[in-house]
Structures are given as structure tokens and as C-alpha cells.
Motif scaffolding. Structure first.
Motif, PDB file in Angstrom:
ATOM      1  N   ARG A  90      -6.885  13.273   3.255  1.00 17.92           N
ATOM      2  CA  ARG A  90      -5.851  12.929   2.278  1.00 17.92           C
ATOM      3  C   ARG A  90      -5.542  14.113   1.365  1.00 17.92           C
ATOM      4  NH1 ARG A  90      -6.306   8.487  -2.573  1.00 17.92           N
ATOM      5  NH2 ARG A  90      -4.183   8.780  -3.335  1.00 17.92           N
ATOM      6  N   GLU A 126      -1.834  15.524   1.157  1.00 17.13           N
ATOM      7  CA  GLU A 126      -1.092  15.368  -0.096  1.00 17.13           C
ATOM      8  C   GLU A 126      -0.860  16.699  -0.801  1.00 17.13           C
ATOM      9  OE1 GLU A 126      -1.465  12.050  -2.676  1.00 17.13           O
ATOM     10  OE2 GLU A 126      -2.780  10.978  -1.283  1.00 17.13           O
ATOM     11  N   HIS A 178      -0.855   4.259  -6.695  1.00 12.29           N
ATOM     12  CA  HIS A 178      -0.624   4.455  -5.261  1.00 12.29           C
ATOM     13  C   HIS A 178       0.853   4.738  -4.979  1.00 12.29           C
ATOM     14  CE1 HIS A 178      -4.527   2.179  -3.941  1.00 12.29           C
ATOM     15  NE2 HIS A 178      -4.753   3.263  -4.650  1.00 12.29           N
ATOM     16  N   TYR A 209       0.405   9.945   7.011  1.00  9.64           N
ATOM     17  CA  TYR A 209      -0.158   9.494   5.747  1.00  9.64           C
ATOM     18  C   TYR A 209      -0.260   7.967   5.702  1.00  9.64           C
ATOM     19  CZ  TYR A 209      -0.922   9.028   0.726  1.00  9.64           C
ATOM     20  OH  TYR A 209      -1.440   8.711  -0.500  1.00  9.64           O
ATOM     21  N   ARG A 210       0.780   7.295   6.174  1.00 11.09           N
ATOM     22  CA  ARG A 210       0.763   5.832   6.149  1.00 11.09           C
ATOM     23  C   ARG A 210      -0.349   5.280   7.033  1.00 11.09           C
ATOM     24  NH1 ARG A 210       4.824   3.481   3.488  1.00 11.09           N
ATOM     25  NH2 ARG A 210       6.568   4.818   2.875  1.00 11.09           N
ATOM     26  N   TYR A 259      -3.494   5.838   5.158  1.00 12.68           N
ATOM     27  CA  TYR A 259      -3.618   5.057   3.933  1.00 12.68           C
ATOM     28  C   TYR A 259      -3.956   3.595   4.200  1.00 12.68           C
ATOM     29  CZ  TYR A 259      -3.194   5.251  -1.077  1.00 12.68           C
ATOM     30  OH  TYR A 259      -3.483   5.275  -2.418  1.00 12.68           O
ATOM     31  N   GLU A 287      -6.535   1.901   1.849  1.00 17.02           N
ATOM     32  CA  GLU A 287      -6.240   0.666   1.132  1.00 17.02           C
ATOM     33  C   GLU A 287      -7.370  -0.341   1.313  1.00 17.02           C
ATOM     34  OE1 GLU A 287      -3.216  -0.828  -0.676  1.00 17.02           O
ATOM     35  OE2 GLU A 287      -3.662   1.216  -1.240  1.00 17.02           O
TER      36      GLU A 287
END
Length: 233
Positions: free
Chosen positions: A102, A106, A151, A170-171, A174, A178
């Protein structure tokens, strides 16, 4: 229909079912598992927790996606331990690795966001910070709203990079983060320092300073990662 979970952790109930099926021999290596629709009907839930459970099982190598559908990939003897917990195992064993990825994604997103962001991207980031502050300052201190706003800010940075491949990567990442946040992210950790980090990142993105935006994002997430193991600080 299987008994539905009494809490919102429906995916854990589904994972427990898979564990019992493996332990009893009902599911063996090479077996095709029920479809998302079938599992959702069995447990009386939407497909969202089903996908969460299947993603965990796939990530830790219990199932894999083949031409015939999702099949049992392996049966690890360690999983037959009555104390084994699929949800906890995926979180505790992989969360730091996920955080490292991440940070990588990011930081790159912040760099490109500073170069490609639109006025709408900036507006959305400002709005997320505003919502975070409102939730922190409210009398009830809405913990879920605080975390959601935090978030959302990170998602807006990703989208501002204008790279569909990065967004999809990324999704997918994530989804796992989550699931694991209940073990790693406490509302009390979303502090004024977190807001200030977000504001600093936004300022660098808005001003077009790509290198500094990337550096600030890396600092922000690295500090969050260190909180996972406070004894190491």
C-alpha cells in the motif's frame, strides 16, 4: 439455510463453515466450492461478505480460481487445528506485507496525483478532510464516520492519479485491508495528527509538488504501519 451471523462479520461465519467442511472431509483438494450465489443464499447474506471470505481463502491459498470455478487448492494440516481462524490468520500474517504494498502504491499515486489532479479531485479530498474533522468534533464522535472519511481521502488520491491499472490494483488490495482494519485500525488512532498528515498531502498535491506529495504519503503510511507493532517503536 445456515444460521446467519449475529454481528456484521458475516464473512467470518462463512470462513468458519469452510473450515468445518474441510475438517470433516466434506471439502477435499480438487473439489469445486459452491458459487457466490449459492453461498449467499445458504447464509442469507448479500454477495459482499461471500466475496470477502472467498478473497481471504484465495489469498492464503485454500482455494483457487480455475476454468471449472473456485476449487479447493490445498488442505493445510495447520488449518485442522480447532484454534485456527482463517480471518485472524490472514490478518496477522500478512497485514504488514499488505501495508508495504500500500505504501508503494499510494506514494506513487500521490506523485502522479500532483501532476494530473483536477479541481474536482481537490474538492473531494477537501470534503473528506472536512467530514473527518466533523466526525472527530461531534459530540457522539462517530467512529465509523471518522474511519470512512479517512479511507475516502486515500481513495480520492488514488483516483486523482488517473491511472486505471493503479486504481484496480489498489481496490483489490484494499478489499483485504478493509477486512483487516478491525484488527489494526482503532478509531482512537485517527487523531489530529492523521488529519494534519492528510492536509499536508493535499497541499502538496494541490500545489503540484509531486516529489513532496509522494514523500508525505510515504511518511504518513509508514507511521500508521509502525502502530501495528508499537513494541518496535
Amino acid at each position: 439455510m445456515e444460521k446467519k451471523a449475529s454481528s456484521n462479520k458475516y464473512y467470518e461465519t462463512i470462513l468458519d463453515w469452510f473450515k468445518s467442511q474441510i475438517m470433516s472431509g466434506e471439502l477435499k483438494e480438487g473439489d469445486t466450492i459452491p458459487s457466490e450465489r449459492e453461498l449467499a443464499t445458504r447464509f442469507g447474506v448479500s454477495r459482499v461478505p461471500v466475496r470477502e471470505a472467498l478473497r481471504i481463502l484465495e489469498y492464503i491459498g485454500i482455494v483457487s480460481n480455475t476454468a471449472d470455478g473456485m476449487t479447493v487448492q490445498k488442505v493445510d494440516i495447520q488449518l485442522l487445528n480447532p484454534k485456527a481462524n482463517f480471518a485472524t490468520d490472514i490478518t496477522m500474517e500478512t497485514i504488514e506485507n499488505l501495508f508495504e504494498v500500500r505504501i508503494f502504491l499510494e506514494s506513487a499515486a500521490a506523485y502522479y496525483a500532483a501532476k494530473r489532479r483536477t479541481d474536482e479531485d481537490i474538492r473531494l479530498m477537501h470534503e473528506s478532510i472536512h467530514q473527518m474533522l466533523e466526525a472527530i468534533d461531534s459530540q457522539s464522535k462517530d467512529d465509523e464516520a471518522i474511519i470512512k472519511a479517512s479511507h475516502d481521502f486515500h481513495f480520492h488520491v488514488i483516483e486523482a492519479a488517473k491511472n486505471p491499472v493503479l486504481s484496480n490494483m489498489y481496490r483489490n488490495l484494499y478489499d483485504l485491508l478493509e477486512i483487516s482494519k478491525q484488527y489494526t485500525m482503532k478509531p482512537t488512532e485517527v487523531s489530529d495528527a492523521t488529519v494534519m498528515d492528510h492536509e499536508a498531502i493535499l497541499y502538496k498535491i494541490e500545489s503540484g509538488n509531486a516529489d513532496e506529495a509522494s514523500r508525505y504519503m510515504k511518511f504518513h503510511l509508514s507511521r500508521a504501519m509502525r502502530k501495528l507493532n508499537p513494541e518496535e517503536e
